[in-house]
Design an enzyme around this catalytic site. Structure first.
Site, mmCIF file in Angstrom:
data_model
loop_
_atom_site.group_PDB
_atom_site.id
_atom_site.type_symbol
_atom_site.label_atom_id
_atom_site.label_comp_id
_atom_site.label_asym_id
_atom_site.label_seq_id
_atom_site.Cartn_x
_atom_site.Cartn_y
_atom_site.Cartn_z
ATOM 1 C CG ASN A 9 -1.878 1.136 1.260
ATOM 2 O OD1 ASN A 9 -1.799 2.044 0.420
ATOM 3 N ND2 ASN A 9 -2.788 1.115 2.212
ATOM 4 N NE ARG A 86 -6.037 2.274 -0.678
ATOM 5 C CZ ARG A 86 -5.943 3.443 -0.070
ATOM 6 N NH1 ARG A 86 -4.900 3.726 0.664
ATOM 7 N NH2 ARG A 86 -6.906 4.324 -0.180
ATOM 8 C CG HIS A 175 -12.998 4.816 2.121
ATOM 9 N ND1 HIS A 175 -13.677 5.914 2.603
ATOM 10 C CD2 HIS A 175 -11.706 5.020 2.404
ATOM 11 C CE1 HIS A 175 -12.824 6.748 3.154
ATOM 12 N NE2 HIS A 175 -11.604 6.230 3.046
ATOM 13 N NE ARG A 236 -9.446 13.867 1.505
ATOM 14 C CZ ARG A 236 -9.362 12.545 1.639
ATOM 15 N NH1 ARG A 236 -10.397 11.847 2.075
ATOM 16 N NH2 ARG A 236 -8.247 11.919 1.322
ATOM 17 C CD GLU A 380 -9.405 -0.165 3.749
ATOM 18 O OE1 GLU A 380 -8.905 0.112 4.858
ATOM 19 O OE2 GLU A 380 -9.653 0.679 2.880
#
Ligand code: ADP
Length: 401
Positions: A9, A86, A175, A236, A380
Site C-alpha cells: 500500500n 492497493r 474506500h 477534508r 482492507e
C-alpha cells in the site's frame, strides 16, 4: 514453510507492506512514514524496532529496503505466491481486481489524471515489486472498483454531458475495499449470504465515506469524483457549495489555494481549530472545549444526513455498519449520530456501544431497534491478499493448482 502473500500500500507519503499466510492471517506489517522528508522512518508493526531507510528515498529503494528487512528477519523466507497492490483510482476501466501486466499498468497510468497524488505512487510500488519479483503474479485492487455497480442516477452529476463524455467527470466513490469487506462480514455475522444482504456502511477514519449496498452490490456512496465530496473528515471539508471557489476568488484566493484548504485545513481540524484527530477532540469536548464540541456535532449531523440519504437506494436494510478508527472506537460519535435517526427507529444499547460491540459479535443496537447496528473492524489488507491469491490461482494450470 507455508506459502505467503505480500500486500503493498503506497500512499503519498507512506508505504506499508503486510505479509499474510494463505489462511488469511496477517503475519506482520512494516510501515514507512513521512517519506521524502528528513523525518522519514520505518518500523515493524507492534514493535519499537526501526528499519534503516536509504538516503535517497525513492519508492523503489524504500520498498526494496523493507522487503530486505522482512527477509533478513526470517519473516519473508521465499518468494510470495502473489503480491496485491492497493490502487486508488481505476476509473471506469476496472470493475474488479486485475492481474497486472503492461496493459494494466498503462490503464492505471491513464487513470492518474483522476488521482494525481495516488496512482503514480501506486505505480511506483508496482514497478518496484515487479523488478524484485519478476516471476510472481501481481494484482491491483482498486478503491473505486466496488462502486462501479452504481447506477447512472447515482454516479452522474447534473452537469453538461460533455464533461462526463470528454473528461470522465462523474462520481466514482472510494474506500470500496472496506465497504466490500463490511458487506461480507455483515452477511457472515447475520448468517446471510453476501448477495442477499443489504447494508448501509460507514467507513470513518481520517477519510470518511458511507455506502448503500443492495444485495451485496454498491448502489450509492458519498465520495465523488475525488475523495473530497460527502462527509466531514479529518482535514477534508466534505460537501460545500461549489460557488465557494468563485466567492473566494473574489477575496483573492486562487483555485489551488481553496482546493488545498478544503483538503488539508478543513473538516474536524478547520472546525475545531485544534486537531483532525477525533480522539483528541472527544477529550477536549469533555473538558468543555466549544470548538471541539462543534466539530463533533457537525461531523455527526452530516454523517446522519448521509445515512438517511442512503436509504433512498435501498428497499431493505439488514444492518447499519460502522468501521474505521472512529467508527470502530468512538461510542460518542455512533451514539450522537444515531440520535439523529430516530425517525428510522434505530437505537443503540448503551453498554454494547460503550464496549464497541466487543462482547456481542459486533452488535450494538438496542433490542427494540428497528434495524441491527454492527461495529466491524475493517480489514482492507485481507481483501487485497484474498484477491491477489484468487487471481494468481486463476492463472495457474490445473496441474499446478
Ligand atoms: P486512516 O484513515 O488513516 O486509516 P484510522 O482508520 O486509523 O485512519 O482512523 C483515525 C481516526 O480514528 C482518528 O481521528 C482517531 O482519532 C480516531 N480514533 C481512533 N481511536 C479512537 C477512539 N478511541 N475514540 C475516538 N476516535 C478514535
Amino acid at each position: 514453510m507455508e506459502d505467503q502473500l505480500l500486500v503493498v500500500n503506497c500512499g503519498s507519503s507512506s508505504l506499508k507492506l503486510a505479509v499474510f499466510d494463505q489462511g488469511r492471517r496477517k503475519l506482520v506489517s512494516v510501515l514507512a512514514e513521512r517519506l521524502n522528508t528528513d523525518e522519514a522512518s520505518a518500523r515493524i508493526s507492534g514493535t519499537a524496532e526501526t528499519i534503516p531507510l536509504p538516503d535517497n528515498g525513492s519508492y523503489e529503494r524504500v520498498l526494496a529496503a523493507l522487503v530486505e528487512a522482512l527477509k533478513t528477519r526470517g519473516i519473508l523466507c521465499r518468494d510470495p505466491v502473489a503480491i496485491g497492490h492497493r490502487v486508488v483510482h481505476g476509473g471506469e476501466t476496472f470493475r474488479g481486481a486485475a492481474l497486472i501486466d503492461d496493459q494494466v499498468v498503462a490503464a492505471i497510468d491513464h487513470c492518474a489524471s483522476l488521482a494525481p497524488l495516488h496512482n503514480p505512487v501506486n505505480l511506483a510500488g508496482i514497478a518496484a515489486t515487479r523488478a524484485l519479483y519478476p516471476e510472481v503474479p501481481q494484482v491491483a485492487v482498486f478503491d473505486t472498483a466496488f462502486h462501479q455497480t452504481l447506477p447512472p442516477k447515482a454516479f452522474r452529476y447534473a452537469l453538461p454531458e460533455t464533461y462526463y463524455r470528454d473528461w470522465a467527470v462523474r462520481r466514482y466513490g472510494f474506500h470500496g475495499t472496506s465497504h466490500y469487506f463490511m458487506a461480507q462480514e455483515a452477511a457472515r455475522l447475520l448468517a446471510r449470504t453476501h448477495d442477499t444482504t443489504s447494508i448501509i456502511s460507514a467507513h470513518l477514519g481520517n477519510g470518511c465515506s458511507v455506502a448503500a449496498i443492495r444485495n451485496g452490490r454498491s448502489v450509492d456512496t458519498s465520495m465523488g469524483l475525488t475523495p473530497l465530496e460527502g462527509l466531514v473528515m479529518g482535514t477534508r471539508s466534505g460537501d460545500v457549495d461549489p460557488s465557494l471557489f468563485d466567492y473566494l476568488a473574489g477575496k483573492g484566493l486562487s483555485a489551488a489555494e481553496v482546493h488545498k484548504t478544503l483538503n488539508k485545513q478543513s473538516g474536524l481540524l478547520g472546525l475545531s481549530g485544534e486537531s483532525n484527530d477525533m480522539r483528541t477532540l472527544c477529550d477536549l469536548a469533555e473538558q468543555g472545549h466549544s470548538g471541539a464540541a462543534l466539530a463533533i456535532d457537525v461531523f455527526c449531523f452530516r454523517l446522519a444526513r448521509y445515512l438517511g440519504a442512503m436509504t433512498a437506494s435501498l428497499t431493505a436494510l439488514d444492518a447499519l455498519v460502522f468501521t474505521g478508527g472512529i467508527g470502530e472506537n468512538s461510542a460518542r460519535v455512533r451514539q450522537q449520530t444515531v440520535e439523529h435517526l430516530s425517525l428510522l427507529g434505530i437505537t443503540l444499547d448503551s453498554v454494547a456501544n460503550a464496549r464497541n460491540g466487543a462482547d456481542t459479535e459486533g452488535r450494538i443496537n438496542a433490542a427494540e431497534s428497528r434495524y441491527p447496528v454492527l461495529v466491524i473492524p475493517t480489514n482492507e489488507e485481507r481483501v487485497i491478499a484474498e484477491e491477489a491469491l484468487r487471481l494468481a490461482r486463476s492463472t495457474q494450470s490445473p496441474s499446478t493448482d
